[in-house]
Scaffold this motif. Structure first.
Motif, PDB file in Angstrom:
ATOM      1  N   GLU B  53       0.807  -1.222   0.000  1.00 25.57           N
ATOM      2  CA  GLU B  53       0.000   0.000   0.000  1.00 25.57           C
ATOM      3  C   GLU B  53       0.840   1.272   0.000  1.00 25.57           C
ATOM      4  O   GLU B  53       0.348   2.335  -0.409  1.00 25.57           O
ATOM      5  CB  GLU B  53      -0.962   0.008   1.192  1.00 25.57           C
ATOM      6  N   SER B  59      -3.527   5.888  -5.233  1.00 29.66           N
ATOM      7  CA  SER B  59      -4.520   5.519  -6.257  1.00 29.66           C
ATOM      8  C   SER B  59      -5.889   6.146  -6.026  1.00 29.66           C
ATOM      9  O   SER B  59      -6.512   6.640  -6.966  1.00 29.66           O
ATOM     10  CB  SER B  59      -4.693   4.001  -6.297  1.00 29.66           C
ATOM     11  N   GLU B  60      -6.337   6.113  -4.774  1.00 26.48           N
ATOM     12  CA  GLU B  60      -7.678   6.633  -4.490  1.00 26.48           C
ATOM     13  C   GLU B  60      -7.728   8.140  -4.736  1.00 26.48           C
ATOM     14  O   GLU B  60      -8.732   8.667  -5.208  1.00 26.48           O
ATOM     15  CB  GLU B  60      -8.103   6.355  -3.042  1.00 26.48           C
ATOM     16  N   ARG B  61      -6.623   8.819  -4.393  1.00 25.89           N
ATOM     17  CA  ARG B  61      -6.611  10.272  -4.602  1.00 25.89           C
ATOM     18  C   ARG B  61      -6.593  10.602  -6.090  1.00 25.89           C
ATOM     19  O   ARG B  61      -7.268  11.535  -6.539  1.00 25.89           O
ATOM     20  CB  ARG B  61      -5.410  10.907  -3.895  1.00 25.89           C
ATOM     21  N   LEU B  63      -7.805   8.720  -8.480  1.00 26.65           N
ATOM     22  CA  LEU B  63      -9.153   8.398  -8.970  1.00 26.65           C
ATOM     23  C   LEU B  63     -10.131   9.514  -8.614  1.00 26.65           C
ATOM     24  O   LEU B  63     -10.934   9.946  -9.450  1.00 26.65           O
ATOM     25  CB  LEU B  63      -9.608   7.058  -8.388  1.00 26.65           C
ATOM     26  N   ALA B  64     -10.027  10.026  -7.384  1.00 22.38           N
ATOM     27  CA  ALA B  64     -10.924  11.101  -6.954  1.00 22.38           C
ATOM     28  C   ALA B  64     -10.707  12.364  -7.785  1.00 22.38           C
ATOM     29  O   ALA B  64     -11.669  13.065  -8.129  1.00 22.38           O
ATOM     30  CB  ALA B  64     -10.718  11.387  -5.472  1.00 22.38           C
ATOM     31  N   LYS B 121      -5.244  -1.026 -11.581  1.00 20.64           N
ATOM     32  CA  LYS B 121      -5.548   0.335 -11.142  1.00 20.64           C
ATOM     33  C   LYS B 121      -6.038   1.167 -12.332  1.00 20.64           C
ATOM     34  O   LYS B 121      -6.990   1.953 -12.206  1.00 20.64           O
ATOM     35  CB  LYS B 121      -4.247   0.935 -10.586  1.00 20.64           C
ATOM     36  N   THR B 124      -9.561   0.144 -13.197  1.00 18.47           N
ATOM     37  CA  THR B 124     -10.479   0.747 -12.227  1.00 18.47           C
ATOM     38  C   THR B 124     -10.705   2.221 -12.540  1.00 18.47           C
ATOM     39  O   THR B 124     -11.838   2.723 -12.478  1.00 18.47           O
ATOM     40  CB  THR B 124      -9.904   0.609 -10.795  1.00 18.47           C
TER      41      THR B 124
END
Lengths: 193, 193
Positions: B53, B59-61, B63-64, B121, B124
């Protein structure tokens, strides 16, 4: 003399898909698949390394269709070469393959590990097509951009074909999808000079 | 009052990358990373679920950034909406992030399991962008085609940026790559009427 029972490969694929649908993918064993197909476990393992391979055994052939078509295309225009490759790949999906492809897709996309494998297959396809385009003398970033776009058209078309494929062939769907891609990427009005 | 040591996140990321480079990813433990960063294992686990991680926490940031920009774009033209999204995502890659991004990429792409994770990723990201575009009222297949093309431009640009990024910003590279995509998809001569 055949080293395996004629037709056993297709029977094993159908038996596996039937069992996966009836009792679940995780619950199905190779022994059950072989028994349903009326062959021995050994015959299964001559054809497939494991039960997952029954669903993904076509990947190498699909990849070869794309790559060989890029290499063999009589065109010199890069865009025409990828159009030829898509045309060749569509031969892998004749209309009589629809029921198998639909059942397989339903299974793969409700099973996260299988869905991941399917997605990685697309990534491998894009890399292989990019490499084949570079070998035709197409430079970067054009080779990668065209390869990714080819797989985009293939993936989006495949979903449409599975949904409405009774009416249109994979080749027709791909042609329309490629046109749609070009039109979505065309600015609504010309950019200011 | 801070629930963790200020700056520990960045120190842990740097320590992890240094250790991965020095002694290998597989050989590096969370305890070693925490020790190198001068924090406890507990501090590590407040920030990251495991050592992998550390490499994928952004990744989430990212994507956001894509998804929020699609939702917030003042444009109504779908192509302009995706251009705005690419512009927003590029903010995640300022020039001073280059050394980290290069070291991280070298590691990820020499390690098959990490490379797979990186590819998934991207899948996604494409799905999330397609969904965000549909929520803006863009129909299919346009939403999926634009989303895949957005991620194609992002991926190809990111490779170029890592290679030659000292000279050009991620935003500039993306702009040129998007133009290159459009031009590779434009037929050399108009098709016969």
């Amino acid at each position: 003399m055949a080293r395996w029972e004629p037709g056993s490969r297709e029977r094993l694929q159908q038996a596996a898909l039937d069992l996966f649908a009836e009792q679940g993918y995780d619950e199905t064993t190779v022994a059950q698949i072989a028994a349903r197909a009326g062959v021995t476990d050994r015959t299964f393992f001559r054809q497939f390394s494991d039960k997952r391979e029954v669903l993904f055994a076509g990947s190498e052939r699909l990849l070869a269709l794309f790559v060989d078509a890029v290499a063999a295309s009589p065109a010199t225009d890069p865009l025409q070469i990828t159009t030829d490759a898509l045309h060749a790949a569509a031969e892998f999906f004749p209309q009589d393959r629809l029921p198998w492809s639909r059942t397989r897709a339903d299974l793969v996309f409700t099973h996260p590990a299988l869905a991941e494998r399917e997605q990685l297959k697309m990534v491998t396809l894009a890399s292989a097509v990019a490499k084949a385009l570079r070998e035709r003398g197409i430079g970067e970033p054009a080779a990668s951009l065209l390869a990714h776009s080819t797989i985009t058209v293939f993936q989006v078309s495949f979903d449409v074909w599975l949904r409405e494929g009774d009416e249109r062939s994979m080749q027709d769907v791909q042609r329309e999808t490629f046109d749609a891609l070009r039109s979505t990427l065309t600015p609504a009005s010309p950019p200011p000079a």
